[in-house]
Scaffold this motif. Structure first.
Motif, PDB file in Angstrom:
ATOM      1  N   SER A  78       0.817  -1.224   0.000  1.00 25.40           N
ATOM      2  CA  SER A  78       0.000   0.000   0.000  1.00 25.40           C
ATOM      3  C   SER A  78       0.845   1.268   0.000  1.00 25.40           C
ATOM      4  O   SER A  78       0.299   2.378  -0.023  1.00 25.40           O
ATOM      5  N   THR A 203     -11.715  -7.830  -3.161  1.00 28.39           N
ATOM      6  CA  THR A 203     -11.664  -6.403  -3.477  1.00 28.39           C
ATOM      7  C   THR A 203     -10.649  -5.692  -2.578  1.00 28.39           C
ATOM      8  O   THR A 203      -9.991  -4.746  -3.003  1.00 28.39           O
ATOM      9  N   PHE A 204     -10.534  -6.153  -1.343  1.00 32.50           N
ATOM     10  CA  PHE A 204      -9.576  -5.548  -0.409  1.00 32.50           C
ATOM     11  C   PHE A 204      -8.159  -5.606  -0.979  1.00 32.50           C
ATOM     12  O   PHE A 204      -7.417  -4.619  -0.922  1.00 32.50           O
ATOM     13  N   ARG A 207      -7.760  -3.216  -3.963  1.00 33.25           N
ATOM     14  CA  ARG A 207      -7.688  -1.828  -3.502  1.00 33.25           C
ATOM     15  C   ARG A 207      -6.342  -1.526  -2.859  1.00 33.25           C
ATOM     16  O   ARG A 207      -5.816  -0.412  -2.992  1.00 33.25           O
ATOM     17  N   THR A 208      -5.771  -2.499  -2.169  1.00 24.76           N
ATOM     18  CA  THR A 208      -4.459  -2.313  -1.554  1.00 24.76           C
ATOM     19  C   THR A 208      -3.402  -2.035  -2.616  1.00 24.76           C
ATOM     20  O   THR A 208      -2.587  -1.115  -2.480  1.00 24.76           O
ATOM     21  N   ILE A 223     -12.166   4.772  -4.405  1.00 29.55           N
ATOM     22  CA  ILE A 223     -11.682   4.060  -3.222  1.00 29.55           C
ATOM     23  C   ILE A 223     -11.506   5.041  -2.071  1.00 29.55           C
ATOM     24  O   ILE A 223     -10.911   6.111  -2.242  1.00 29.55           O
ATOM     25  N   LYS A 224     -12.028   4.699  -0.907  1.00 25.23           N
ATOM     26  CA  LYS A 224     -11.859   5.532   0.277  1.00 25.23           C
ATOM     27  C   LYS A 224     -10.474   5.231   0.855  1.00 25.23           C
ATOM     28  O   LYS A 224     -10.309   4.331   1.697  1.00 25.23           O
ATOM     29  N   ARG A 227      -9.800   5.343   4.789  1.00 22.39           N
ATOM     30  CA  ARG A 227     -10.396   4.221   5.512  1.00 22.39           C
ATOM     31  C   ARG A 227      -9.675   2.915   5.195  1.00 22.39           C
ATOM     32  O   ARG A 227      -9.451   2.089   6.081  1.00 22.39           O
ATOM     33  N   HIS A 228      -9.280   2.763   3.927  1.00 24.31           N
ATOM     34  CA  HIS A 228      -8.573   1.539   3.554  1.00 24.31           C
ATOM     35  C   HIS A 228      -7.202   1.472   4.226  1.00 24.31           C
ATOM     36  O   HIS A 228      -6.769   0.395   4.659  1.00 24.31           O
ATOM     37  N   THR A 229      -6.533   2.613   4.322  1.00 20.73           N
ATOM     38  CA  THR A 229      -5.246   2.668   5.022  1.00 20.73           C
ATOM     39  C   THR A 229      -5.413   2.258   6.482  1.00 20.73           C
ATOM     40  O   THR A 229      -4.589   1.534   7.043  1.00 20.73           O
ATOM     41  N   TYR A 231      -7.651   0.218   7.672  1.00 19.30           N
ATOM     42  CA  TYR A 231      -7.842  -1.242   7.694  1.00 19.30           C
ATOM     43  C   TYR A 231      -6.516  -1.984   7.529  1.00 19.30           C
ATOM     44  O   TYR A 231      -6.280  -3.009   8.180  1.00 19.30           O
ATOM     45  N   ILE A 232      -5.656  -1.476   6.663  1.00 16.09           N
ATOM     46  CA  ILE A 232      -4.387  -2.157   6.386  1.00 16.09           C
ATOM     47  C   ILE A 232      -3.508  -2.191   7.630  1.00 16.09           C
ATOM     48  O   ILE A 232      -2.927  -3.230   7.976  1.00 16.09           O
TER      49      ILE A 232
END
Length: 336
Positions: A78, A203-204, A207-208, A223-224, A227-229, A231-232
């Motif tokens: 990421s 999808t995760f 998106r990463t 892509i948000k 928020r994804h960061t 989660y990672i």
């Protein structure tokens, strides 16, 4: 036959280069590297290296590092970095072996210790994610702060004392060896499979890769990113929590010194496995091979009584060589 007809078509040559610089080609290179290292081990260590018990020893040693490296792979793909995983691992082990936690585990179930470690690891990872994604602090600084804070908190909780695991059910579980394979290796294998599925089939994972390749383009694509960061980094903390549980199973003791400098071994294994430090590319299979390569080398060094200083120098050379190869492959893929 003329030279023009003997030469391979341009498309075939380009395709071969593309395959060699792609994930499959890099993984084949890692397999070859590991095989050569094993040959060197047999030559220098003889039957001691080739013995099945020694192979199990290598895999057991690789298990904890490997699980934490799976989480780190997502972070680096990421475009981030997490320097705190070793300290978080130590904190999870200490928290899970406090008197209060072990008393509760004896009254309810030994899984209370596991859930405690996972919750602490996840919480630490989410704190990293909030600071990085929403506080806009660069990952290096944010996770460096967590490295110091988590280690300090572990020392405060344990009073710098070793806390023994007294819950029989917990130790009995990690003493199991289904099909003759220690439980630590089974957990490593399961986490690796889960990590591969998450990266390549969800999808995760897509998106990463997108966030690591170009965060702004990922944001414009819907892509948000923040928020994804979050989660990672939560995932990386969870992986450190699993590693903390495994460390407890291996040592039957929680101490604030568990995981010291583990982050260096983890990052090195991920980089050697082909994950770009710049983000946007990486594989779980490559990370697994990277972990195995380093642990096999360490085993060979130990069998040949090589000093820890010499081991560190050798590992440093390998890391630099891996980064140089990454740059070469990246330049070649851009040119094609």
């Amino acid at each position: 036959m003329s030279a023009s007809t003997a030469a391979p078509p341009a498309d075939e040559t380009t395709g071969r280069r593309s395959w060699l610089s792609g994930p499959a080609g890099r993984n084949v290179g890692l397999v070859v590297a590991l095989a050569l290292i094993c040959v060197a081990g047999v030559i220098t260590g003889g039957e001691r290296f080739a013995d099945i018990d020694n192979v199990v020893t290598i895999l057991r040693a690789a298990a904890v590092t490997g699980v934490v490296a799976i989480g780190m792979t997502f972070v680096i793909i990421s475009g981030g970095i997490d320097l705190s995983v070793g300290s978080v691992l130590g904190l999870t082990g200490v928290w899970a072996t406090t008197v209060a936690t072990q008393t509760m585990a004896e009254d309810i179930h030994w899984l209370v210790m596991v859930f405690t470690a996972l919750a602490v690891g996840l919480a630490a990872g989410l704190v990293n994610g909030v600071i990085i994604a929403y506080g806009r602090v660069v990952p290096f600084i944010a996770t460096l702060a967590m490295l110091a804070s988590a280690r300090g908190l572990a020392e405060m909780i344990s009073d710098r004392q070793t806390q023994r695991v007294d819950v029989a059910g917990f130790t009995d579980f990690f003493d199991l060896d289904p099909l003759g394979v220690p439980m630590l290796i089974w957990i490593f294998a399961l986490v690796a499979v889960a990590g591969w599925f998450l990266l390549n089939r969800t999808t995760f994972g897509r998106r990463t890769v997108a966030v690591g390749g170009n965060a702004e383009a990922a944001r414009l694509a819907g892509i948000k990113v923040k928020r994804h960061t979050l989660y990672i980094y939560g995932l990386a903390g969870l992986a450190a929590g699993i590693g903390g549980v495994m460390m407890l199973g291996r040592t039957t003791a929680g101490t604030s010194t568990n995981g010291v400098l583990l982050e260096l071994d983890v990052i090195a294994a991920v980089v050697v496995g082909g994950t770009l430090l710049a983000g946007g590319r990486g594989t779980i299979v490559g990370t697994v091979f990277g972990v195995l390569i380093f642990n096999t080398l360490t085993n060979i060094f130990v069998l040949n009584n090589m000093s820890t200083s010499a081991q560190s120098v050798a590992k440093g050379v390998i890391i630099v060589a891996a980064v140089l190869l990454q740059q070469r492959f990246a330049n070649r893929s851009r040119s094609t």
